[in-house]
Design a protein around this motif. Sequence first.
Motif, PDB file in Angstrom:
ATOM      1  N   UNK A  72       2.979 -20.630   6.581  1.00  0.00           N
ATOM      2  CA  UNK A  72       2.179 -19.419   6.797  1.00  0.00           C
ATOM      3  C   UNK A  72       1.806 -19.258   8.262  1.00  0.00           C
ATOM      4  N   UNK A  73       1.577 -18.036   8.665  1.00  0.00           N
ATOM      5  CA  UNK A  73       1.168 -17.768  10.047  1.00  0.00           C
ATOM      6  C   UNK A  73      -0.325 -17.494  10.163  1.00  0.00           C
ATOM      7  N   UNK A  74      -1.024 -17.371   9.028  1.00  0.00           N
ATOM      8  CA  UNK A  74      -2.442 -17.018   9.062  1.00  0.00           C
ATOM      9  C   UNK A  74      -3.248 -17.939   8.138  1.00  0.00           C
ATOM     10  N   UNK A  75      -4.432 -18.344   8.630  1.00  0.00           N
ATOM     11  CA  UNK A  75      -5.466 -18.917   7.771  1.00  0.00           C
ATOM     12  C   UNK A  75      -6.434 -17.784   7.477  1.00  0.00           C
ATOM     13  N   UNK A  76      -6.610 -17.472   6.202  1.00  0.00           N
ATOM     14  CA  UNK A  76      -7.408 -16.314   5.787  1.00  0.00           C
ATOM     15  C   UNK A  76      -8.608 -16.834   5.008  1.00  0.00           C
ATOM     16  N   UNK A  77      -9.803 -16.687   5.583  1.00  0.00           N
ATOM     17  CA  UNK A  77     -11.046 -17.156   4.970  1.00  0.00           C
ATOM     18  C   UNK A  77     -11.796 -15.934   4.450  1.00  0.00           C
ATOM     19  N   UNK A  78     -12.031 -15.887   3.155  1.00  0.00           N
ATOM     20  CA  UNK A  78     -12.697 -14.722   2.583  1.00  0.00           C
ATOM     21  C   UNK A  78     -13.587 -15.147   1.428  1.00  0.00           C
ATOM     22  N   UNK A  79     -14.288 -14.180   0.869  1.00  0.00           N
ATOM     23  CA  UNK A  79     -15.260 -14.445  -0.173  1.00  0.00           C
ATOM     24  C   UNK A  79     -14.572 -14.659  -1.517  1.00  0.00           C
ATOM     25  N   UNK A  80     -15.258 -15.372  -2.411  1.00  0.00           N
ATOM     26  CA  UNK A  80     -14.732 -15.605  -3.758  1.00  0.00           C
ATOM     27  C   UNK A  80     -14.897 -14.396  -4.654  1.00  0.00           C
ATOM     28  N   UNK A  81     -15.470 -13.314  -4.159  1.00  0.00           N
ATOM     29  CA  UNK A  81     -15.689 -12.109  -4.952  1.00  0.00           C
ATOM     30  C   UNK A  81     -14.379 -11.653  -5.596  1.00  0.00           C
ATOM     31  N   UNK A  82     -14.423 -11.366  -6.900  1.00  0.00           N
ATOM     32  CA  UNK A  82     -13.208 -11.031  -7.646  1.00  0.00           C
ATOM     33  C   UNK A  82     -12.607  -9.699  -7.233  1.00  0.00           C
ATOM     34  N   UNK A  83     -13.365  -8.860  -6.538  1.00  0.00           N
ATOM     35  CA  UNK A  83     -12.857  -7.552  -6.145  1.00  0.00           C
ATOM     36  C   UNK A  83     -12.065  -7.591  -4.846  1.00  0.00           C
ATOM     37  N   UNK A  84     -12.145  -8.708  -4.141  1.00  0.00           N
ATOM     38  CA  UNK A  84     -11.436  -8.860  -2.870  1.00  0.00           C
ATOM     39  C   UNK A  84     -10.131  -9.606  -3.141  1.00  0.00           C
ATOM     40  N   UNK A  85      -9.013  -8.926  -2.947  1.00  0.00           N
ATOM     41  CA  UNK A  85      -7.686  -9.516  -3.188  1.00  0.00           C
ATOM     42  C   UNK A  85      -6.961  -9.572  -1.838  1.00  0.00           C
ATOM     43  N   UNK A 128      -2.465 -18.659   4.222  1.00  0.00           N
ATOM     44  CA  UNK A 128      -3.083 -19.895   3.748  1.00  0.00           C
ATOM     45  C   UNK A 128      -4.555 -19.540   3.535  1.00  0.00           C
ATOM     46  N   UNK A 129      -4.974 -19.439   2.276  1.00  0.00           N
ATOM     47  CA  UNK A 129      -6.230 -18.780   1.938  1.00  0.00           C
ATOM     48  C   UNK A 129      -7.309 -19.782   1.538  1.00  0.00           C
ATOM     49  N   UNK A 130      -8.508 -19.573   2.079  1.00  0.00           N
ATOM     50  CA  UNK A 130      -9.706 -20.327   1.695  1.00  0.00           C
ATOM     51  C   UNK A 130     -10.722 -19.314   1.182  1.00  0.00           C
ATOM     52  N   UNK A 131     -11.240 -19.537  -0.021  1.00  0.00           N
ATOM     53  CA  UNK A 131     -12.214 -18.629  -0.603  1.00  0.00           C
ATOM     54  C   UNK A 131     -13.456 -19.409  -0.978  1.00  0.00           C
ATOM     55  N   UNK A 176      -9.307 -26.077   7.589  1.00  0.00           N
ATOM     56  CA  UNK A 176      -9.141 -25.702   8.997  1.00  0.00           C
ATOM     57  C   UNK A 176      -8.266 -26.721   9.715  1.00  0.00           C
ATOM     58  N   UNK A 177      -8.539 -28.006   9.483  1.00  0.00           N
ATOM     59  CA  UNK A 177      -7.749 -29.059  10.129  1.00  0.00           C
ATOM     60  C   UNK A 177      -6.278 -28.980   9.721  1.00  0.00           C
ATOM     61  N   UNK A 178      -6.041 -28.801   8.440  1.00  0.00           N
ATOM     62  CA  UNK A 178      -4.662 -28.754   7.947  1.00  0.00           C
ATOM     63  C   UNK A 178      -3.933 -27.526   8.484  1.00  0.00           C
ATOM     64  N   UNK A 179      -4.644 -26.389   8.531  1.00  0.00           N
ATOM     65  CA  UNK A 179      -4.006 -25.151   8.975  1.00  0.00           C
ATOM     66  C   UNK A 179      -3.650 -25.194  10.456  1.00  0.00           C
ATOM     67  N   UNK A 180      -4.517 -25.802  11.269  1.00  0.00           N
ATOM     68  CA  UNK A 180      -4.290 -25.786  12.718  1.00  0.00           C
ATOM     69  C   UNK A 180      -3.389 -26.914  13.191  1.00  0.00           C
ATOM     70  N   UNK A 181      -3.359 -28.030  12.484  1.00  0.00           N
ATOM     71  CA  UNK A 181      -2.553 -29.176  12.938  1.00  0.00           C
ATOM     72  C   UNK A 181      -1.230 -29.292  12.199  1.00  0.00           C
ATOM     73  N   UNK A 182      -1.254 -29.155  10.875  1.00  0.00           N
ATOM     74  CA  UNK A 182      -0.024 -29.332  10.098  1.00  0.00           C
ATOM     75  C   UNK A 182       0.767 -28.033   9.969  1.00  0.00           C
ATOM     76  N   UNK A 183       0.064 -26.907   9.758  1.00  0.00           N
ATOM     77  CA  UNK A 183       0.750 -25.637   9.545  1.00  0.00           C
ATOM     78  C   UNK A 183       0.922 -24.836  10.830  1.00  0.00           C
ATOM     79  N   UNK A 184       0.177 -25.160  11.879  1.00  0.00           N
ATOM     80  CA  UNK A 184       0.276 -24.462  13.170  1.00  0.00           C
ATOM     81  C   UNK A 184       0.141 -22.950  13.020  1.00  0.00           C
ATOM     82  N   UNK A 185      -0.912 -22.524  12.305  1.00  0.00           N
ATOM     83  CA  UNK A 185      -1.120 -21.095  12.113  1.00  0.00           C
ATOM     84  C   UNK A 185      -1.409 -20.430  13.453  1.00  0.00           C
ATOM     85  N   UNK A 186      -1.104 -19.137  13.531  1.00  0.00           N
ATOM     86  CA  UNK A 186      -1.298 -18.386  14.762  1.00  0.00           C
ATOM     87  C   UNK A 186      -2.620 -17.627  14.784  1.00  0.00           C
TER      88      UNK A 186
END
Length: 766
Positions: A576-589, A602-605, A627-637
């Motif tokens: 993945x190229x993005x780490x996406x951090x968002x709310x667990x709200x069921x209306x947000x997809x 790569x999504x964190x909710x 965050x560690x995995x996304x920036x070191x192992x996945x090299x997200x942009x």
Amino acid sequence: MTGDTQSSRTTTERLNSVLRHDLPASLVVFLVAVPLSLGIAVTSGAPLVAGLVAAVVGGLVAGPLGGSVVQVSGPAAGLALVVAELVRTYGWRATCMITLMAGVLQVVLGAFKVARTALAVSPAVVHGMLAGVGVVIALSQLHVVLGGQPQKSAIENIVELPKQIVDNHSHAVAVGVLTIVVLLVWPRLPHLKTIPAPLAALACAALTAGVFGWDVARADLSKGFSEWATPALPSGDWHGIAGAVLLVALLAGVESLLCSVAADHLHDGPRADLDRELTGQGVANLVSGALGGLPVAGVVVRTTTNVRAGARSRWSTMLHGVWVLVFAVGFGWTVTLIPLEALAALLVFIGVRMVNLGTMRGLHGHGELPIYVLTMGAVVVVGLAEGVLLGLVLAALFALRRLTRVSVHVSLEPDDRWHVMVTGSLTFVGVPRLTDSLRSIPAGATVDLDLNVDFMDNAAFEALHGWRLEHERAGGSVAIDEMHDEWYTFAAKGTRVSSAKTPPKAPDRWWLPRAYRRGGPLSAIPVRRSGAWVPSRAEHGGGAVPDLLAGAKDFQRRTAPLVRPILTRMARTQDPSHLFITCADSRVVPSLITASGPGDLFTVRNVGNLVPRYGATPPDDSVLGAIEFATTALNVQTITVCGHSRCGAMAALLSAGEKTSGLPGLERWLRHGDHTLARYILSDPTGEDEGPLDRLCRVNVAQQLDNLRTHPEVARLESEGRLELVGLYFDIGATRVHVLERGGFTPVSGHAAVSLPARGAAPPAS
């Protein structure tokens, strides 16, 4: 003046690139090309100088005129059998004229831009042909290595081989064995890899034979280019001559084009122009034939060597031609030191390597190995042209079989409904299998028939439609669902159906909640009764678990066949190229509001889309680990924090603990929002929000970006320009995405590109 300076700088950079990368690569390719060119000339029955002429022309003519910047052309082993037969039939000078005419034909084909058509030839046939040629070359030259003479055919070479092994134990055998041993061992010596194995093997063989005074045959190039042979018109049946011209043109052209396509996978430079490549190869063959050289084609071994040696432009190919020319003119006498048995051993090694196990494994995975094996066998046993023709016929039959292949799966579901899945191309060939499967369904049964077909002919429609009418007359019911274009529906209406296959269509309204899809359009929206919202599933008597299972079944039936190809390729790893951090709200997809697919995010909710500050208490290893995995192992942009309107977590922060009473875990978690609340208190309304809660939701996004910057790795990557932090806000009621910029949140337009915040820019306090 500025333009002249820029042009001068560009010229200097190009010159430096040629000196640093292309010049060394050209020397490596030259060292590989010389022994291979001499060996191919030997097995072709042509003068040794003809191989060097073709190598020079391949570099100086095909190099600048061809369509690939890294491909190296020259005499190809795949054409050796054709040339050998032409030399025996018409003589060498007439073979040169056939090469010249084949070049003219290639130029004409290139002018009509038919290069892409050549790629329609099955690679299984091409690789099988090359493997067969390799076997024939290896068998014939093995006799030379053993001190004898090659026979007229591959079968005769096999029959005579035992006698050759028993009767001959001369110095020739020792030279051949020594050459092959060096070829096998040399690549495993790490400190000597800079010297190509073919050059090292021939040098060792020549040195050993000279020191020990072995009685071996020697190559003769003492007269250099003084024995050039000019082309002459071939005499004989013009049908055979025309066939020879066509065969050389097509074989050399297809091999060159496939090599260009393969070369594109080896480098990051400009992609190959196949029509230009075919034209360039044609001019090169015209010139090579006129100068008495072998036919020219793109060669995989030299091209791969060129790329691995660091070549970046055409200059490497052109310079390698210059070095071959200098060698032939000034140092051709050194060829007389090379034993012919060593050249024969080199050809045996090359021939065996042309039977590529990696290619066989790839073809086996696609079910095309029989084409490869039968083409190779036919080339060895019958002949080159006959083997290629047989391979083309087999490839066409295999393609026809795939195009008409259909699978029918019938199963009884737990609710006593019969499920039938028909997949593939439904033609008259598959009618027997279809009708046999449908007869297994008992009369009067309820049937769900899924048609995952990309084509249906009239015979298949009549068989299917007739069965349906008969089944319904017997009291049963049939519900037909078509996942591609509606072949059955159109045929039943008498509408003309296009014969072109079309890509599958996505399930209708896939983005709606499940209850809406089941209950119809807006009539299924939940209603508020007695102070509570009553979802439509309560009216239908459903439940959470059956809903999820029904959804999984629907995915497996409708969506899985569509996404399987891409997910199969992505099964081993994610990128993945993005780490996406968002709310667990069921209306947000996330995938819905960003139009993303599998492998993009790569999504964190979590509740409130919170990012605990580095070293915060209470500690939270879940978000930190992501965050560690996304920036070191996945090299997200990018790392994106996405908040939304009317967030329950933010409402709990505003309630000063009233809404978290009796929820100790949630209360501890929301302590990570204290900085958001403090920032909110210090900020002023901007006019873009719709009240305190909406303003707090927006402030929270900006604060979480600041919290991200407290993580050392995030701060370092952002300062280096390798990571970008983005803030988004999703207004649920307005279905509008806003992006955080310097002046605040800006709605994302559906018609213009969005300007994301600059790297390292601190977001506003809202």
